[in-house]
Design a protein around this motif. Structure first.
Motif, short mmCIF file in Angstrom:
data_model
loop_
_atom_site.label_atom_id
_atom_site.label_comp_id
_atom_site.label_asym_id
_atom_site.label_seq_id
_atom_site.Cartn_x
_atom_site.Cartn_y
_atom_site.Cartn_z
N ARG A 159 2.96 3.21 -12.62
CA ARG A 159 3.53 2.87 -11.30
C ARG A 159 4.51 1.72 -11.29
O ARG A 159 5.20 1.53 -10.43
CB ARG A 159 2.46 2.27 -10.38
N ARG A 164 2.34 1.54 -3.56
CA ARG A 164 1.38 2.35 -4.33
C ARG A 164 1.12 3.66 -4.28
O ARG A 164 1.13 4.54 -5.12
CB ARG A 164 0.10 1.45 -4.06
N GLU A 165 0.98 4.18 -2.98
CA GLU A 165 0.84 5.51 -2.56
C GLU A 165 1.81 6.33 -3.21
O GLU A 165 1.94 7.35 -3.77
CB GLU A 165 0.92 5.72 -1.08
N ASP A 190 0.91 -1.24 -0.21
CA ASP A 190 0.15 0.02 -0.08
C ASP A 190 0.81 1.20 -0.24
O ASP A 190 0.64 2.24 -0.60
CB ASP A 190 -1.06 -0.04 1.23
N SER A 191 1.90 1.25 0.85
CA SER A 191 2.88 2.50 0.81
C SER A 191 3.37 2.53 -0.47
O SER A 191 3.51 3.69 -0.91
CB SER A 191 3.77 2.27 2.11
N GLU A 215 1.85 6.81 -6.84
CA GLU A 215 0.73 7.68 -7.07
C GLU A 215 0.99 8.96 -7.07
O GLU A 215 0.69 9.95 -7.53
CB GLU A 215 -0.65 7.32 -6.42
N ASN A 216 1.75 9.38 -6.01
CA ASN A 216 2.06 10.76 -5.47
C ASN A 216 2.99 11.19 -6.59
O ASN A 216 2.99 12.30 -6.97
CB ASN A 216 2.76 10.73 -4.16
#
Lengths: 225, 471
Positions: free
Chosen positions: B313, B54-55, B51-52, B58-59
């Motif tokens: 990504r 991915r974030e 999740d980290s 995306e950022n």
């Protein structure tokens, strides 16, 4: 229009398909913060951050990835290097960078060992370097380039012997970045930072893992107090 | 690399009959998936790490232009140069310019998919510059005149015997009767030959797994150490990377490193993770005097903000192709494109157009394993479906397929007709089963029943039984 402007312009235009003008503007302060005040993300748990626990974890992880390790008193580093030569049937000869720390630690070897100082030319069997930090999370060494430590010396020898001071063992890579930012504040970030986890290897021939692909075949870590 | 994806069906038929390839794929199959599974089971926070990761990516995409500017600023501050390239041709031009200004005769290369994407090696050779791949797998593939078949393990399609033959054929200065029976002997030979090349190279060209905006740093991740010898020994270091390789800061990079090696090979960390920032400092004992970064777009900026945005990504771990039942049976070369497997099936149409790459998004059963193992949670099946929709809209799918879909749609919109049709089909299938409970052959489904048995439907259709019970 330069390619630079074309690419940056196209990025902004495409993002506008998903984001409003306000959102696009709000990005500037947001990115400033992310760049100037980095935050650690998800950190794997360590059993404890006491130095002795970190040393144990470092040792356990490093051995799992085929590094060899000894722990000794500061005064015995030279002896440990000699032991390593004998164990591996190597001539008493090594190269080091112009590193005062290493020079002090190997001082007693000067009598019966050939010690070359400087950048390796590819002919050295053993190079001895001093690393800046050890990362307990994965048994990783953090080596930084400088006049004391030519990066080439980390990759050219068959045997790489690394000296690691006990109290320089930290839990995570993030700890290394924090320390380097402090150490190099106001200066340029070091030219090269190597995170080294074990000896060189390849699995490119029928997926069989073999050590000594291009870098050192052996990585020996001497942790001293 | 020239794209030949339109020959995918022909290539896969060939691949399935290729005994050597089937042996080597069977040999590698399961190895990397087991290693990944083991590594993940030992990492209690792995889902949180995904999740980290991915974030973070995306950022990066939402702020790509800003981070790129910051990266450029810091590279220059540290004595490096940044060159922007919209196309493959522009990128090649920049690199040849640097070679000419340096009077370079020999170039060593760390593993770089981007350099393959822009067909750099051929171009340099044509410009009179000798180019040597140094990653063992890439070196072998270069000697054979082939392209890599996997983004992490370029020579996974080759047997040891094929490697031996390649070395015997190409390393002519060595004794013909030398012992090359073990993988160790092959490795030692490559090590000695490439060591010579490392030491006399004029320019080292590497890719970058990450570009850190905070410090203007390029990061390479290897197990061999070839990338390091490529970039530290020559006078000039050139990095070629696509624009979406940016990460904001060193902490973010560390997060991505944690999922990268575990997903790719099941290691906690690859052996060498190296940060390079700018050119040699005044008090450095060694290092390149010149540092250049080529930032390549080549279709990526056009993907932002579209239904294929999330593909950017990708951190090139290869987990998706390791887990893909299609890739694992036909190998990478069948795809006829540089990027293969699930990530290749989504990325290739974006780079070369759906007209050329239309077969690739169709090479999937949507089993979903790729998405399950992707460290940055890219919804690969969804994007393959999006490509199939585009293909259909553009009338690129086969006429027979379109006709049958139209017929099915006609019936599906008329429930009475649809039910009648299924009753007839059900009756027909019972005829073909000869009361065995399954059919070994069904007309119009010959390809499917060639390898599978079709179970026979029960006496009545659901609607028939339901209506009967209701009366």
């Amino acid at each position: 229009m330069s390619s630079r402007d074309a690419i940056l312009g196209r990025i902004k235009n495409q993002l506008s398909l998903k984001m409003s003008d306000d959102e696009i503007q709000a990005r500037v302060p947001h990115t400033r913060t992310r760049l100037k005040k980095p935050k650690a993300g998800v950190l794997p748990k360590v059993p404890s951050t006491s130095n002795s626990s970190l040393i144990n974890q470092f040792k356990k992880e490093a051995i799992e990835i085929q590094s060899t390790i000894t722990v000794c008193e500061r005064a015995n580093v030279g002896d440990e290097i000699e032991t390593y030569f004998k164990k591996n049937d190597l001539p008493s000869k090594f190269r080091m960078g112009d590193d005062k720390r290493v020079a002090t630690l190997v001082a007693k070897l000067k009598k019966n060992t050939e010690i070359l100082v400087g950048v390796s030319d590819g002919q050295d069997t053993v190079c001895v370097t001093h690393c800046e930090y050890g990362v307990a999370e994965t048994g990783t060494l953090a080596l930084v380039s400088g006049e004391h430590n030519p990066t080439s010396n980390n990759f050219l020898p068959t045997h790489h012997v690394v000296l690691l001071r006990q109290r320089d063992i930290v839990a995570h890579y993030e700890d290394v970045w924090k320390k380097l930012r402090v150490k190099y504040k106001g200066q340029k970030f070091p030219r090269t930072v190597n995170l080294v986890s074990g000896p060189s290897r390849s699995g490119d021939i029928e997926q069989k893992i073999i050590l000594g692909a291009h870098g050192p075949t052996s990585l020996h870590i001497i942790i001293y107090k | 690399m020239q794209n030949t994806s339109l020959q995918f069906k022909h290539n896969t038929a060939k691949a399935l009959k290729n005994e050597t390839l089937q042996k080597t794929m069977a040999n590698s199959r399961g190895g990397l998936t087991l290693k990944r599974a083991k590594a993940v089971s030992k990492t209690p926070k792995f889902e949180a790490l995904r999740d980290s990761a991915r974030e973070i990516k995306e950022n990066v995409l939402e702020n790509l232009d800003l981070y790129l500017e910051e990266f450029e600023h810091n590279v220059i501050e540290n004595g490096g140069h940044v060159h922007w390239a919209q196309t493959a041709s522009e990128a090649r031009g920049h690199i040849v310019d640097i070679c000419r200004k340096t009077n370079a005769k020999t170039v060593t290369k760390g593993k770089s998919m981007i350099s393959e994407e822009i067909e750099l090696n051929d171009f340099l050779e044509q410009s009179g510059i000798k180019t040597i791949e140094t990653d063992l797998g890439e070196y072998i593939v270069q000697l054979r005149g082939e392209t890599p078949s996997h983004i992490i393990a370029p020579a996974v399609h080759l047997s040891m015997d094929q490697v031996r033959q390649t070395f015997l054929k190409n390393h002519k200065k060595l004794k013909a009767d030398r012992d090359l029976q073990t993988p160790e002997s092959l490795l030692l030979e490559a090590r000695a030959i490439l060591r010579e090349q490392f030491l006399k190279s004029d320019i080292g060209i590497t890719g970058a797994n990450f570009l850190v905006a905070e410090t203007g740093t390029s990061v390479i991740v290897t197990n061999e150490g070839n990338g390091d010898l490529t970039q530290v020994l020559p006078r000039v270091h050139v990095v070629i990377a696509s624009i979406e390789k940016i990460v904001p800061n060193l902490e973010d990079m560390s997060q991505l490193l944690r999922v990268l090696a575990r997903s790719a090979t099941g290691q906690k960390m690859s052996v060498y993770n190296t940060l390079s920032t700018g050119s040699k400092r005044a008090d450095d004992a060694d290092g390149p005097e010149e540092y250049h970064v080529i930032l390549l777009d080549n279709g990526r900026s056009n993907m932002l903000g579209t239904e294929f945005h999330e593909m950017l990504r990708c951190i090139r771990c290869g987990a998706c192709m390791n887990h893909c039942p299609v890739y694992q049976n036909v190998g990478g070369h069948a795809y006829g494109s540089l990027y293969t497997g699930p990530m290749g099936s989504v990325l290739t149409p974006a780079l070369v157009g759906i007209d050329t790459a239309k077969h690739l998004p169709n090479a999937s059963t949507f089993c979903g394993r790729c998405e399950e193992v992707c460290p940055v949670k890219i919804p690969l099946p969804k994007m393959m479906r999006n490509w199939r929709e585009r293909e259909f809209e553009k009338h690129l799918s086969p006429k027979a397929q379109r006709r049958n879909l139209k017929l099915w749609a006609y019936l599906a919109k008329r429930p009475f007709l649809y039910r009648r049709a299924t009753q007839i089909a059900s009756f027909g299938m019972r005829m073909f089963s000869l009361n065995k409970g399954h059919s070994r052959y069904l007309p119009f489904a010959g390809q499917w029943t060639k390898h599978r048995q079709m179970p026979t439907p029960v006496q009545k259709t659901f609607m028939q039984q339901y209506n009967k019970k209701r009366r």
